[in-house]
Design a protein around this motif. Structure first.
Motif, PDB file in Angstrom:
ATOM      1  N   VAL A   1      -8.712  15.280  -3.918  1.00  0.00           N
ATOM      2  CA  VAL A   1      -9.639  14.657  -4.710  1.00  0.00           C
ATOM      3  C   VAL A   1     -10.437  13.332  -4.345  1.00  0.00           C
ATOM      4  O   VAL A   1      -9.982  12.845  -3.271  1.00  0.00           O
ATOM      5  CB  VAL A   1      -8.565  13.906  -5.749  1.00  0.00           C
ATOM      6  N   THR A   2     -11.506  13.113  -4.866  1.00  0.00           N
ATOM      7  CA  THR A   2     -12.431  12.313  -4.435  1.00  0.00           C
ATOM      8  C   THR A   2     -12.747  11.387  -5.597  1.00  0.00           C
ATOM      9  O   THR A   2     -13.354  11.944  -6.590  1.00  0.00           O
ATOM     10  CB  THR A   2     -13.820  12.730  -3.663  1.00  0.00           C
ATOM     11  N   LEU A   3     -12.371  10.050  -5.617  1.00  0.00           N
ATOM     12  CA  LEU A   3     -12.834   9.216  -6.685  1.00  0.00           C
ATOM     13  C   LEU A   3     -14.116   8.505  -6.694  1.00  0.00           C
ATOM     14  O   LEU A   3     -14.667   8.224  -5.706  1.00  0.00           O
ATOM     15  CB  LEU A   3     -11.472   8.034  -6.698  1.00  0.00           C
ATOM     16  N   PRO A   4     -14.655   8.074  -7.856  1.00  0.00           N
ATOM     17  CA  PRO A   4     -15.837   7.301  -7.831  1.00  0.00           C
ATOM     18  C   PRO A   4     -15.685   6.074  -7.044  1.00  0.00           C
ATOM     19  O   PRO A   4     -14.415   5.403  -6.753  1.00  0.00           O
ATOM     20  CB  PRO A   4     -16.285   7.210  -9.305  1.00  0.00           C
ATOM     21  N   SER A   5     -16.579   5.232  -6.791  1.00  0.00           N
ATOM     22  CA  SER A   5     -16.494   3.915  -6.093  1.00  0.00           C
ATOM     23  C   SER A   5     -15.632   2.974  -6.799  1.00  0.00           C
ATOM     24  O   SER A   5     -15.706   2.889  -8.196  1.00  0.00           O
ATOM     25  CB  SER A   5     -17.759   3.361  -5.982  1.00  0.00           C
TER      26      SER A   5
ATOM     27  N   VAL B   1       0.806  -1.389  -0.046  1.00  0.00           N
ATOM     28  CA  VAL B   1       0.036   0.077   0.104  1.00  0.00           C
ATOM     29  C   VAL B   1       0.866   1.304  -0.137  1.00  0.00           C
ATOM     30  O   VAL B   1       1.836   1.231   0.927  1.00  0.00           O
ATOM     31  CB  VAL B   1      -0.950   0.165   1.132  1.00  0.00           C
ATOM     32  N   ASN B   2       0.604   2.107  -1.051  1.00  0.00           N
ATOM     33  CA  ASN B   2       1.541   3.308  -1.145  1.00  0.00           C
ATOM     34  C   ASN B   2       0.679   4.587  -0.855  1.00  0.00           C
ATOM     35  O   ASN B   2       1.254   5.576  -0.359  1.00  0.00           O
ATOM     36  CB  ASN B   2       2.030   3.431  -2.480  1.00  0.00           C
ATOM     37  N   ALA B   3      -0.512   4.435  -0.819  1.00  0.00           N
ATOM     38  CA  ALA B   3      -1.414   5.671  -0.387  1.00  0.00           C
ATOM     39  C   ALA B   3      -2.735   5.212  -0.174  1.00  0.00           C
ATOM     40  O   ALA B   3      -3.468   4.154  -0.866  1.00  0.00           O
ATOM     41  CB  ALA B   3      -1.281   6.794  -1.834  1.00  0.00           C
ATOM     42  N   TYR B   4      -3.554   6.072   0.451  1.00  0.00           N
ATOM     43  CA  TYR B   4      -5.083   5.930   0.520  1.00  0.00           C
ATOM     44  C   TYR B   4      -5.609   7.209  -0.199  1.00  0.00           C
ATOM     45  O   TYR B   4      -5.367   8.197   0.078  1.00  0.00           O
ATOM     46  CB  TYR B   4      -5.453   5.801   2.046  1.00  0.00           C
ATOM     47  N   ILE B   5      -6.623   6.864  -0.947  1.00  0.00           N
ATOM     48  CA  ILE B   5      -7.422   7.855  -1.540  1.00  0.00           C
ATOM     49  C   ILE B   5      -8.844   7.787  -1.277  1.00  0.00           C
ATOM     50  O   ILE B   5      -9.780   6.635  -1.226  1.00  0.00           O
ATOM     51  CB  ILE B   5      -7.210   7.567  -3.092  1.00  0.00           C
TER      52      ILE B   5
ATOM     53  N   PHE C   1     -12.284   5.822   8.096  1.00  0.00           N
ATOM     54  CA  PHE C   1     -10.878   6.192   8.541  1.00  0.00           C
ATOM     55  C   PHE C   1     -10.617   5.347   9.594  1.00  0.00           C
ATOM     56  O   PHE C   1     -11.137   5.439  10.848  1.00  0.00           O
ATOM     57  CB  PHE C   1     -10.852   7.572   8.762  1.00  0.00           C
ATOM     58  N   SER C   2      -9.698   4.520   9.466  1.00  0.00           N
ATOM     59  CA  SER C   2      -9.256   3.434  10.413  1.00  0.00           C
ATOM     60  C   SER C   2      -7.340   3.157  10.145  1.00  0.00           C
ATOM     61  O   SER C   2      -7.096   3.861   9.319  1.00  0.00           O
ATOM     62  CB  SER C   2      -9.988   2.241  10.596  1.00  0.00           C
TER      63      SER C   2
ATOM     64  N   PHE D   1     -12.582   5.175   1.536  1.00  0.00           N
ATOM     65  CA  PHE D   1     -11.084   5.203   1.066  1.00  0.00           C
ATOM     66  C   PHE D   1     -10.725   3.945   0.520  1.00  0.00           C
ATOM     67  O   PHE D   1     -11.214   2.598   0.652  1.00  0.00           O
ATOM     68  CB  PHE D   1     -10.277   5.212   2.255  1.00  0.00           C
ATOM     69  N   VAL D   2      -9.843   4.130  -0.464  1.00  0.00           N
ATOM     70  CA  VAL D   2      -9.214   2.863  -1.047  1.00  0.00           C
ATOM     71  C   VAL D   2      -7.866   2.841  -0.960  1.00  0.00           C
ATOM     72  O   VAL D   2      -7.174   3.962  -1.022  1.00  0.00           O
ATOM     73  CB  VAL D   2      -9.427   2.858  -2.749  1.00  0.00           C
ATOM     74  N   ALA D   3      -7.148   1.734  -0.788  1.00  0.00           N
ATOM     75  CA  ALA D   3      -5.617   1.445  -0.587  1.00  0.00           C
ATOM     76  C   ALA D   3      -5.012   1.118  -1.791  1.00  0.00           C
ATOM     77  O   ALA D   3      -5.564   0.347  -2.574  1.00  0.00           O
ATOM     78  CB  ALA D   3      -5.276   0.729   0.635  1.00  0.00           C
ATOM     79  N   VAL D   4      -4.044   2.037  -2.155  1.00  0.00           N
ATOM     80  CA  VAL D   4      -3.575   1.535  -3.797  1.00  0.00           C
ATOM     81  C   VAL D   4      -2.144   1.507  -3.749  1.00  0.00           C
ATOM     82  O   VAL D   4      -1.545   1.887  -2.825  1.00  0.00           O
ATOM     83  CB  VAL D   4      -3.962   2.761  -4.867  1.00  0.00           C
TER      84      VAL D   4
END
Length: 182
Positions: free
Chosen positions: A149-153, A112-116, A138-139, A122-125
């Motif tokens: 930025v807010t991404l779609p689902s 995991v490099n970032a949470y968006i 948020f945990s 949130f998604v971990a990418v």
């Protein structure tokens, strides 16, 4: 009777067939050995998994379609490789046999490099933008959170298509590499 008639009446000697029975026995035993060794229900050998950090051995075996007690000679290597490459948590895989009786799966897990933020949480990418986890709230987050930025689902296994976010991920990866090298 003359000598010519005696020679003509002599029948040629039959050749001994003593060699035929051992040959048939070897062929039958060889076929039986191959048949038994290729039976998937007969456990033969062990399966080793190298390079795992967060994924358990059971999860990898399940994802690969294997059981802990598997006949390694009956493993469909192409199918195992294909199935593991479809697992979003695994970045790289190699597999093969190791002497004497082991089937070895070597893998590299995605990190995991970032949470968006998304519309649902949130998604971990990872560094390529592939979604590894989806979190509703948020945990415990062990990587930076991308803001603005807010991404779609998105679902696990999908890839972030926003070029701005992907460029930001590359920046975070480079920043992390520089921090680790100092």
């Amino acid at each position: 009777m003359t000598d010519n008639q005696e020679v003509q009446e002599k029948k040629p000697k039959k050749r001994s067939k003593n060699w035929l029975y051992p040959l048939l026995a070897v062929i039958v035993l060889g076929c039986a050995y191959l048949g038994l060794s290729m039976m998937p229900t007969l456990a033969f050998g062990s399966i080793e998994i190298q390079g795992r950090q967060n994924i358990t051995k059971e999860e990898i075996l399940t994802s690969a379609g294997l059981k802990g007690t598997t006949n390694i000679l009956a493993v469909n290597r192409a199918e195992v490789s294909r199935r593991l490459q479809q697992d979003a948590r695994i970045e790289l895989i190699s597999e093969g046999y190791q002497w004497p009786f082991s089937y070895v799966i070597t893998l590299r897990e995605r990190n995991v490099n970032a949470y968006i933020p998304t519309a649902d949480g949130f998604v971990a990418v990872d560094r390529t933008g592939k979604v590894l986890q989806v979190q509703r709230r948020f945990s415990h987050m062990s990587a930076p959170i991308v803001c603005g930025v807010t991404l779609p689902s998105l679902l696990i296994g999908e890839t972030v298509s926003d070029e701005g976010v992907r460029t930001g991920l590359l920046f975070l990866v480079k920043l992390n590499e520089q921090g680790n090298s100092d």
